[in-house]
Design an enzyme around this catalytic site. Structure first.
Site, PDB file in Angstrom:
ATOM      1  N   HIS A  47      -2.038   9.673   6.520  1.00 57.49           N
ATOM      2  CA  HIS A  47      -2.924  10.366   5.573  1.00 57.49           C
ATOM      3  C   HIS A  47      -2.980  11.868   5.842  1.00 57.49           C
ATOM      4  O   HIS A  47      -3.233  12.650   4.928  1.00 57.49           O
ATOM      5  CB  HIS A  47      -4.336   9.753   5.609  1.00 57.49           C
ATOM      6  CG  HIS A  47      -4.386   8.398   4.964  1.00 57.49           C
ATOM      7  ND1 HIS A  47      -5.217   7.392   5.386  1.00 57.49           N
ATOM      8  CD2 HIS A  47      -3.693   7.874   3.920  1.00 57.49           C
ATOM      9  CE1 HIS A  47      -5.041   6.318   4.634  1.00 57.49           C
ATOM     10  NE2 HIS A  47      -4.123   6.580   3.736  1.00 57.49           N
ATOM     11  N   GLU A  81      -9.087 -11.753   6.501  1.00 56.87           N
ATOM     12  CA  GLU A  81      -8.050 -11.184   7.359  1.00 56.87           C
ATOM     13  C   GLU A  81      -8.484 -11.358   8.822  1.00 56.87           C
ATOM     14  O   GLU A  81      -7.676 -11.392   9.735  1.00 56.87           O
ATOM     15  CB  GLU A  81      -7.944  -9.686   7.020  1.00 56.87           C
ATOM     16  CG  GLU A  81      -6.551  -9.159   7.043  1.00 56.87           C
ATOM     17  CD  GLU A  81      -6.507  -7.670   6.683  1.00 56.87           C
ATOM     18  OE1 GLU A  81      -7.397  -7.178   5.957  1.00 56.87           O
ATOM     19  OE2 GLU A  81      -5.563  -7.023   7.137  1.00 56.87           O
ATOM     20  N   ASN A 110       0.630   4.312   1.022  1.00 54.32           N
ATOM     21  CA  ASN A 110       0.750   5.122   2.238  1.00 54.32           C
ATOM     22  C   ASN A 110       1.307   4.372   3.442  1.00 54.32           C
ATOM     23  O   ASN A 110       1.525   4.978   4.490  1.00 54.32           O
ATOM     24  CB  ASN A 110      -0.599   5.752   2.602  1.00 54.32           C
ATOM     25  CG  ASN A 110      -0.848   7.004   1.766  1.00 54.32           C
ATOM     26  OD1 ASN A 110      -0.364   8.070   2.089  1.00 54.32           O
ATOM     27  ND2 ASN A 110      -1.553   6.853   0.651  1.00 54.32           N
ATOM     28  N   ASP A 163       3.194  -5.816   2.704  1.00 52.94           N
ATOM     29  CA  ASP A 163       1.997  -5.063   3.120  1.00 52.94           C
ATOM     30  C   ASP A 163       2.343  -3.570   3.246  1.00 52.94           C
ATOM     31  O   ASP A 163       1.677  -2.724   2.670  1.00 52.94           O
ATOM     32  CB  ASP A 163       1.452  -5.580   4.459  1.00 52.94           C
ATOM     33  CG  ASP A 163      -0.012  -5.221   4.683  1.00 52.94           C
ATOM     34  OD1 ASP A 163      -0.633  -4.706   3.751  1.00 52.94           O
ATOM     35  OD2 ASP A 163      -0.519  -5.471   5.788  1.00 52.94           O
ATOM     36  N   HIS A 169       0.869  -1.189   0.000  1.00 55.01           N
ATOM     37  CA  HIS A 169       0.000   0.000   0.000  1.00 55.01           C
ATOM     38  C   HIS A 169       0.902   1.234   0.000  1.00 55.01           C
ATOM     39  O   HIS A 169       1.779   1.359   0.868  1.00 55.01           O
ATOM     40  CB  HIS A 169      -0.874   0.034   1.255  1.00 55.01           C
ATOM     41  CG  HIS A 169      -1.795  -1.136   1.401  1.00 55.01           C
ATOM     42  ND1 HIS A 169      -3.072  -1.137   0.884  1.00 55.01           N
ATOM     43  CD2 HIS A 169      -1.642  -2.340   2.012  1.00 55.01           C
ATOM     44  CE1 HIS A 169      -3.669  -2.292   1.182  1.00 55.01           C
ATOM     45  NE2 HIS A 169      -2.814  -3.037   1.868  1.00 55.01           N
ATOM     46  N   PRO A 179      -7.445   6.033  -4.292  1.00 49.64           N
ATOM     47  CA  PRO A 179      -7.562   7.410  -4.816  1.00 49.64           C
ATOM     48  C   PRO A 179      -8.449   8.235  -3.888  1.00 49.64           C
ATOM     49  O   PRO A 179      -9.513   7.772  -3.475  1.00 49.64           O
ATOM     50  CB  PRO A 179      -8.219   7.208  -6.188  1.00 49.64           C
ATOM     51  CG  PRO A 179      -8.034   5.774  -6.516  1.00 49.64           C
ATOM     52  CD  PRO A 179      -7.992   5.040  -5.215  1.00 49.64           C
TER      53      PRO A 179
HETATM   54  C1  6MZ Z   1      -6.723  -3.887   5.158  1.00 54.71           C
HETATM   55  C2  6MZ Z   1      -5.216  -2.219   4.695  1.00 54.71           C
HETATM   56  C3  6MZ Z   1      -4.213  -2.866   5.446  1.00 54.71           C
HETATM   57  O1  6MZ Z   1      -4.470   3.186   0.105  1.00 54.71           O
HETATM   58  O2  6MZ Z   1      -3.883   5.166   1.495  1.00 54.71           O
HETATM   59  N1  6MZ Z   1      -4.686  -1.093   4.241  1.00 54.71           N
HETATM   60  N2  6MZ Z   1      -6.452  -2.731   4.544  1.00 54.71           N
HETATM   61  N3  6MZ Z   1      -5.820  -4.563   5.899  1.00 54.71           N
HETATM   62  C4  6MZ Z   1      -4.563  -4.086   6.075  1.00 54.71           C
HETATM   63  N4  6MZ Z   1      -3.689  -4.784   6.843  1.00 54.71           N
HETATM   64  C5  6MZ Z   1      -3.456  -4.477   8.201  1.00 54.71           C
HETATM   65  N5  6MZ Z   1      -3.097  -2.125   5.387  1.00 54.71           N
HETATM   66  C6  6MZ Z   1      -3.407  -1.037   4.640  1.00 54.71           C
HETATM   67  O3  6MZ Z   1      -2.828   2.937   1.961  1.00 54.71           O
HETATM   68  C7  6MZ Z   1      -3.390   2.822   3.242  1.00 54.71           C
HETATM   69  C8  6MZ Z   1      -4.708   2.112   3.163  1.00 54.71           C
HETATM   70  O4  6MZ Z   1      -4.501   0.736   2.776  1.00 54.71           O
HETATM   71  C9  6MZ Z   1      -5.429  -0.120   3.421  1.00 54.71           C
HETATM   72  C10 6MZ Z   1      -6.321   0.767   4.294  1.00 54.71           C
HETATM   73  O5  6MZ Z   1      -7.485   1.113   3.577  1.00 54.71           O
HETATM   74  C11 6MZ Z   1      -5.422   1.998   4.506  1.00 54.71           C
HETATM   75  O6  6MZ Z   1      -6.171   3.174   4.796  1.00 54.71           O
HETATM   76  P1  6MZ Z   1      -3.389   3.917   0.831  1.00 54.71           P
HETATM   77  O7  6MZ Z   1      -2.178   4.168  -0.023  1.00 54.71           O
END
Ligand code: 6MZ
Length: 351
Positions: free
Chosen positions: A70, A207, A23, A291, A21, A104
């Site tokens: 964020h 999960e 962020n 992750d 991800h 987004p």
């Molecule tokens: C579920 C997750 C996550 O999209 O803002 N995110 N969703 N399970 C997880 N494991 C613990 N880790 C991250 O990246 C951050 C977003 O990714 C998802 C969540 O929606 C989080 O707000 P972006 O780049």
């Protein structure tokens, strides 16, 4: 690549990252820069530097960390800097192919729109290409399950538009967000719409032990890859949930295994008990991922080293594991073949 420790070997080995991800993948230098930049205009912005995911007691705590990040990644410049920083970090870890995912965002106060968010990430990807970094990058647009089904559909439409515009660089969608919130089954029409548009679907599934939604999604709109899948096989016998495991195995749906993340969010207690091994023993496709290198303070190399130490993998085992992950990427066959050639050159000749 043959000399040195397991850590050195894992670092030098070519690798794939399929569950990252944007962020949550910051490097500390970029995050510090982004915090300092934001705190000049907004005195309320600060990130508690001592706060680390290691202090988390449960998954909820990591979602609080995401909120802090964020705060500072809310405008065009921040999204650009983060994208470039993240790609450079993966390239430095000898990741040769990256599928980077992000949600987004529409942030009126900074003029950010969902479309601008994606364009900005794409600008970061292209600028990295121009630097001749030895890494191929594709994007997945994330659907946050805390948002509405309507927003999810907008994300799919955006992914379709950018897939066409970028000749496939935007390759699909991800379904993520706090798994405790809502019901994944509500999004089934959105997953089907994505499939119909020729988009690949990676979905966070099981999960947490939410077996009904898992079964509904697997039956009606099976994803092309499963993120985490921690509870796919941890069901109580006799409750009708055995079908979950059957579908995953029969359809050979690859699993993105994020071992350190699962340990730190306390859904798995020790590496030895990570479900990576359950699926690996069944010769089911399972891909080692991070992750979030920033939030979980790890790298793809470190994840391979954990696997090597926990499951007694030889260098050849590690190399085969890394090679096999190429089968699970969303880019076309021509890209897979190019990557396989790259891997051959790195084959370890010692045990
Ligand atoms: C579920 C997750 C996550 O999209 O803002 N995110 N969703 N399970 C997880 N494991 C613990 N880790 C991250 O990246 C951050 C977003 O990714 C998802 C969540 O929606 C989080 O707000 P972006 O780049």
């Amino acid at each position: 690549m043959g000399d040195g420790s397991v850590d050195q070997f894992c670092h030098a080995m070519p690798k794939i990252e399929l569950h990252a991800h944007l962020n949550t993948c910051f490097d500390s230098h970029t995050l510090k820069e982004l915090v300092e930049r934001k705190s000049q205009t907004n005195k309320d912005v600060s990130i508690n530097w001592s706060m680390s995911i290691s202090d988390c007691k449960e998954m909820d705590d990591s979602f609080n960390v995401f909120k802090l990040i964020h705060q500072v990644v809310d405008d065009e410049e921040a999204v650009y800097k983060l994208t470039v920083g993240v790609i450079r970090s993966f390239a430095a870890d000898n990741v040769k192919y990256l599928e980077l995912r992000s949600t987004p965002k529409e942030i009126p106060r900074t003029g950010m729109t969902r479309e601008l968010y994606v364009r900005t990430m794409l600008r970061g990807v292209r600028d990295c290409q121009a630097e001749n970094l030895d890494i191929e990058v594709y994007l997945l647009l994330s659907i946050d399950r805390r948002n509405s089904v309507e927003v999810a559909q907008l994300t799919v439409d955006l992914a379709e538009k950018f897939k066409e515009e970028t000749d496939g660089l935007v390759v699909g969608i991800d379904f993520s967000g706090d798994p405790a919130v809502g019901n994944a089954a509500d999004f089934i029409p959105v997953f089907l719409s994505a499939k119909q548009k020729g988009l690949k679907v990676a979905s966070h599934l099981a999960e947490l032990p939410k077996f009904e939604e898992t079964l509904a999604v697997l039956r009606q709109a099976p994803p092309d890859r499963i993120g985490h899948g921690t509870f796919l096989h941890r069901y109580e016998p006799g409750q009708g949930h055995e079908e979950i495991e059957d579908i995953v195995l029969t359809k050979k749906i690859p699993i993105e295994a994020c071992m350190t993340s699962n340990l730190k969010t306390k859904t798995v207690t020790v590496y030895m008990e990570h479900h990576f091994n359950f699926w690996f023993q069944k010769k089911h496709p399972v891909v080692i991922c991070t992750d979030g290198t920033g939030v979980y303070q790890t790298t793809v190399s470190e994840e391979y080293a954990h696997a090597a130490r926990t499951f007694n993998f030889s260098r050849k085992d590690l190399w085969h594991l890394s090679l096999a992950s190429i089968d699970c990427i969303f880019a076309p066959e021509s890209v897979k073949n190019k990557l396989r050639e790259k891997w051959q050159a790195a084959f370890p000749h010692d045990p």
